[in-house]
Design a protein around this motif. Structure first.
Motif, PDB file in Angstrom:
ATOM      1  N   UNK A 486       0.843  -1.289   0.259  1.00  0.00           N
ATOM      2  CA  UNK A 486      -0.068  -0.062  -0.030  1.00  0.00           C
ATOM      3  C   UNK A 486       0.888   1.145   0.066  1.00  0.00           C
ATOM      4  N   UNK A 487       0.532   2.031  -0.931  1.00  0.00           N
ATOM      5  CA  UNK A 487       1.432   3.429  -1.314  1.00  0.00           C
ATOM      6  C   UNK A 487       0.409   4.662  -1.088  1.00  0.00           C
ATOM      7  N   UNK A 488       1.009   5.617  -0.347  1.00  0.00           N
ATOM      8  CA  UNK A 488       0.358   6.778  -0.175  1.00  0.00           C
ATOM      9  C   UNK A 488       0.134   7.401  -1.695  1.00  0.00           C
ATOM     10  N   UNK A 489      -1.064   8.379  -1.846  1.00  0.00           N
ATOM     11  CA  UNK A 489      -1.129   8.952  -3.110  1.00  0.00           C
ATOM     12  C   UNK A 489       0.034   9.737  -3.652  1.00  0.00           C
ATOM     13  N   UNK A 490       0.734   9.999  -2.780  1.00  0.00           N
ATOM     14  CA  UNK A 490       1.950  11.087  -2.930  1.00  0.00           C
ATOM     15  C   UNK A 490       3.156  10.603  -3.438  1.00  0.00           C
ATOM     16  N   UNK A 491       2.844   9.094  -3.792  1.00  0.00           N
ATOM     17  CA  UNK A 491       4.218   8.361  -4.240  1.00  0.00           C
ATOM     18  C   UNK A 491       4.608   9.081  -5.578  1.00  0.00           C
ATOM     19  N   UNK A 492       5.762   9.024  -5.877  1.00  0.00           N
ATOM     20  CA  UNK A 492       6.193   9.423  -7.319  1.00  0.00           C
ATOM     21  C   UNK A 492       6.114   8.562  -8.430  1.00  0.00           C
ATOM     22  N   UNK A 493       5.978   9.205  -9.646  1.00  0.00           N
ATOM     23  CA  UNK A 493       5.827   8.219 -10.759  1.00  0.00           C
ATOM     24  C   UNK A 493       7.187   7.289 -11.101  1.00  0.00           C
ATOM     25  N   UNK A 494       8.234   7.890 -10.574  1.00  0.00           N
ATOM     26  CA  UNK A 494       9.282   6.869 -10.827  1.00  0.00           C
ATOM     27  C   UNK A 494       9.385   5.698  -9.802  1.00  0.00           C
ATOM     28  N   UNK A 495       8.789   6.142  -8.584  1.00  0.00           N
ATOM     29  CA  UNK A 495       8.576   4.990  -7.698  1.00  0.00           C
ATOM     30  C   UNK A 495       7.617   3.959  -8.121  1.00  0.00           C
ATOM     31  N   UNK A 496       6.423   4.468  -8.817  1.00  0.00           N
ATOM     32  CA  UNK A 496       5.634   3.634  -9.149  1.00  0.00           C
ATOM     33  C   UNK A 496       5.950   2.580 -10.481  1.00  0.00           C
ATOM     34  N   UNK A 497       7.213   3.325 -11.112  1.00  0.00           N
ATOM     35  CA  UNK A 497       7.699   2.516 -12.137  1.00  0.00           C
ATOM     36  C   UNK A 497       8.181   1.412 -11.649  1.00  0.00           C
ATOM     37  N   UNK A 498       9.184   1.630 -10.415  1.00  0.00           N
ATOM     38  CA  UNK A 498       9.867   0.555  -9.975  1.00  0.00           C
ATOM     39  C   UNK A 498       8.960  -0.673  -9.477  1.00  0.00           C
ATOM     40  N   UNK A 499       7.898  -0.228  -8.745  1.00  0.00           N
ATOM     41  CA  UNK A 499       6.935  -1.283  -8.432  1.00  0.00           C
ATOM     42  C   UNK A 499       6.152  -2.138  -9.520  1.00  0.00           C
ATOM     43  N   UNK A 500       5.972  -1.417 -10.623  1.00  0.00           N
ATOM     44  CA  UNK A 500       5.545  -2.169 -11.673  1.00  0.00           C
ATOM     45  C   UNK A 500       6.548  -2.873 -12.384  1.00  0.00           C
ATOM     46  N   UNK A 501       7.818  -2.653 -12.621  1.00  0.00           N
ATOM     47  CA  UNK A 501       8.716  -3.206 -13.245  1.00  0.00           C
ATOM     48  C   UNK A 501       9.266  -4.676 -12.707  1.00  0.00           C
ATOM     49  N   UNK A 502       9.336  -4.421 -11.169  1.00  0.00           N
ATOM     50  CA  UNK A 502       9.644  -5.687 -10.401  1.00  0.00           C
ATOM     51  C   UNK A 502       8.512  -6.617 -10.212  1.00  0.00           C
ATOM     52  N   UNK A 503       7.395  -6.364 -10.636  1.00  0.00           N
ATOM     53  CA  UNK A 503       6.148  -7.133 -10.581  1.00  0.00           C
ATOM     54  C   UNK A 503       5.502  -7.008  -9.166  1.00  0.00           C
ATOM     55  N   UNK A 504       5.521  -5.982  -8.559  1.00  0.00           N
ATOM     56  CA  UNK A 504       4.795  -5.925  -7.255  1.00  0.00           C
ATOM     57  C   UNK A 504       3.479  -5.750  -7.478  1.00  0.00           C
ATOM     58  N   UNK A 505       2.423  -6.421  -6.486  1.00  0.00           N
ATOM     59  CA  UNK A 505       1.045  -6.200  -6.315  1.00  0.00           C
ATOM     60  C   UNK A 505       1.065  -4.881  -5.581  1.00  0.00           C
ATOM     61  N   UNK A 506       0.513  -3.740  -5.968  1.00  0.00           N
ATOM     62  CA  UNK A 506       0.794  -2.509  -4.983  1.00  0.00           C
ATOM     63  C   UNK A 506      -0.647  -1.760  -5.432  1.00  0.00           C
ATOM     64  N   UNK A 507      -0.959  -1.032  -4.543  1.00  0.00           N
ATOM     65  CA  UNK A 507      -2.330  -0.066  -4.494  1.00  0.00           C
ATOM     66  C   UNK A 507      -2.193   1.150  -3.896  1.00  0.00           C
ATOM     67  N   UNK A 508      -2.460   2.350  -4.621  1.00  0.00           N
ATOM     68  CA  UNK A 508      -2.415   3.614  -3.753  1.00  0.00           C
ATOM     69  C   UNK A 508      -3.569   3.937  -3.105  1.00  0.00           C
ATOM     70  N   UNK A 509      -3.227   4.358  -1.781  1.00  0.00           N
ATOM     71  CA  UNK A 509      -4.470   4.644  -0.978  1.00  0.00           C
ATOM     72  C   UNK A 509      -4.304   6.253  -0.392  1.00  0.00           C
ATOM     73  N   UNK A 510      -5.117   6.633   0.445  1.00  0.00           N
ATOM     74  CA  UNK A 510      -4.988   7.797   1.005  1.00  0.00           C
ATOM     75  C   UNK A 510      -3.965   7.879   2.175  1.00  0.00           C
TER      76      UNK A 510
END
Length: 549
Positions: A486-510
């Protein structure tokens, strides 16, 4: 230790407590309430009304230990979702005179009476505060409990922090008729922010404890009446549970951070070990410093997953551990846990969980330090939001849920204090809440102040606003199965890319996870007048940070 104050000073202090909501600061002699020219200490916590009590204790010359006792009883009145005389908690204490730092565990185990439909925990808070006062208190016990008794009897205005929690659980909470009578208005609506609330039964109970001491709840006629009331409310308490309960003073878990030492809470406070392990990992090879800000949420999530998996092997069902702390903090052990860390590959499929623990998400706390550097960091819980959802008749005490699992446990506890062993000075203190989210929230605050900021002492880059920077860092949480982030909405696009590229199951929350922190770069009492110290309550919450001047 300071000498006991004279009775007439206490009487003046007590009278000022009654009127504190109406008073204004005036010039006065050093050591009296209202003196705006001297520094007495700092208090920060989740519930503002109780933090104001800490301020006034400090302003009258009380130590951080005195303020902690008064604030805890005040929170049992003002923050009933997490703090009750029937609840428990953990404190880390630091005595600046002797350099002694200890952990006080007053978490109650499960009551042993069978048959109740809502098993209860053994009350630990009152004996815990009795132990704290007996070891370190300088003010008279009766004076310290008077503010809480006053607020319960005369009423206080509900803070936004408490009102939000009340609104969230209003429907199930108000099923209990005793609770409904206290927390609703004349039309039957849940009390709102600013509503006046009176708790006469709780005032009477605090009054008994104030006059007769903490033991009155644990033995004698009052204890027997309380046990009967608990079991009538579906609880599971025996008189032997009360008589035999004792809080425990323990050695904290210690981790070096540069020239300082971080003191974490030991089991059964479950977050302490994980945060201690985490601070060691983040410092190894300057891992945290050498990781970009965009990559840090990914790094922290991967560390937490490994430490959760590690916990599933060393923690017993009663929240004790089957290994020594030294083994869990051994560099070889931590290196093995991180040996397969790969920024391009999620660890989800490579980690084995022996047992799965759902953490209690409801807790509250505070941090208090005085001008001498004495400091206390505490966290409290009823093992579930509003505990069992029931109140013992004629006691005003909301009952804590038994720590039996399914999110009802002490795993979320983990207050911390950082001191300098050479000077005995206080450097940093924090409490946090938010269940799984509390770990990254507190660690980010510590790392911002003590790893990043302290590493720039004397440089132009040194930032006196380290706590504010830590508050802005994106927070990350890992679910109990360690297969979702679970990641805060403030997470950067660069960080989101890292989670996507590594195959992480993630969700942005408040926003989630709340931290209360005090940071003194030059230490206390070295920070003259406390002017270099910072105090910060979380921007995501509704607490209060205040300097007693």
């Amino acid at each position: 230790m300071l000498q006991k104050r004279q009775l007439h000073i206490f009487a003046a202090f007590f009278f000022s407590m009654i009127l504190y909501g109406c008073s204004s600061d005036i010039d006065s002699n050093n050591g009296t309430i209202g003196d705006i020219n001297s520094f007495y200490g700092i208090a920060v916590g989740d519930e503002p009304n109780s933090i104001l009590i800490a301020k006034y204790i400090l302003q009258s010359g009380g130590t951080a230990f005195d303020a902690a006792v008064a604030t805890t009883f005040a929170m049992s009145v003002t923050m009933p979702a997490d703090v009750s005389l029937a609840g428990g908690g953990v404190c880390i204490t630091h005595d600046a005179y002797s350099g002694t730092t200890e952990a006080l565990n007053f978490i109650g185990g499960a009551g042993t009476n069978n048959g109740g439909d809502r098993p209860t925990a053994i009350p630990g808070l009152v004996r815990g505060m009795t132990a704290l006062h007996a070891r370190y208190g300088t003010f008279n016990w009766r004076i310290l409990l008077s503010p809480a008794e006053n607020m319960a009897r005369q009423g206080h205005r509900i803070s936004r922090a408490s009102a939000i929690i009340l609104a969230r659980v209003a429907q199930p909470l108000l099923i209990d008729s005793v609770i409904r009578d206290i927390f609703t208005d004349d039309e039957g609506n849940i009390l709102q922010n600013g509503s006046l609330i009176q708790q006469l039964d709780l005032a009477a109970m605090i009054g008994r404890i104030r006059i007769k001491g903490g033991g009155v709840l644990y033995q004698g006629q009052q204890a027997e009446l309380f046990v009967d009331a608990v079991n009538a409310a579906g609880g599971s308490l025996t008189i032997e549970d009360l008589r035999n309960y004792r809080p425990q003073w323990k050695a904290p878990i210690n981790v070096a951070i540069g020239d300082d030492t971080a003191h974490f809470s030991p089991p059964s406070a479950g977050s302490g070990i994980i945060m201690a392990q985490m601070m060691k990992i983040l410092q190894t090879g300057d891992l945290y410093l050498n990781t970009s800000s965009a990559m840090r949420p990914y790094l922290i999530s991967e560390i937490i997953k490994r430490l959760y998996a590690d916990r599933s092997r060393y923690m017993n069902s009663d929240w004790t551990i089957n290994k020594n702390w030294e083994n869990l903090l051994d560099e070889k052990h931590l290196d093995e846990l991180m040996s397969d860390y790969n920024i391009n590959l999620s660890s989800d499929q490579r980690l084995n969980m022996d047992k799965i623990y759902a953490e209690n998400s409801s807790s509250s706390g505070f941090v208090i330090t005085d001008k001498f550097g004495n400091s206390v960091s505490c966290e409290f819980s009823l093992n579930h939001i509003f505990g069992t959802g029931r109140m013992a008749f004629a006691s005003g005490m909301i009952l804590a849920a038994a720590p039996t699992g399914n999110g009802r446990n002490p795993l979320a506890f983990g207050p911390v204090i950082v001191t300098n062993p050479a000077t005995f000075s206080f450097r940093f203190g924090a409490s946090a809440s938010g269940g799984n989210a509390r770990i990254s929230a507190l660690i980010n605050s510590m790392a911002s102040a003590l790893i990043i900021n302290d590493g720039k002492f004397g440089d132009e880059e040194f930032n006196i606003n380290a706590l504010y920077n830590g508050d802005q860092l994106t927070r990350v949480a890992v679910n109990k199965n360690i297969d979702k982030i679970y990641l805060e909405q403030t997470v950067s696009n660069e960080a989101i890319g890292l989670f996507k590229n590594s195959g992480q199951n993630f969700q942005k929350v408040t926003a989630f996870g709340n931290v209360n922190a005090i940071y003194c770069p030059y230490g206390l009492p070295n920070s003259t007048g406390g002017k270099f110290c910072q105090a910060k309550t979380d921007s995501r919450a509704n607490g209060l940070a205040i300097f007693a001047k």
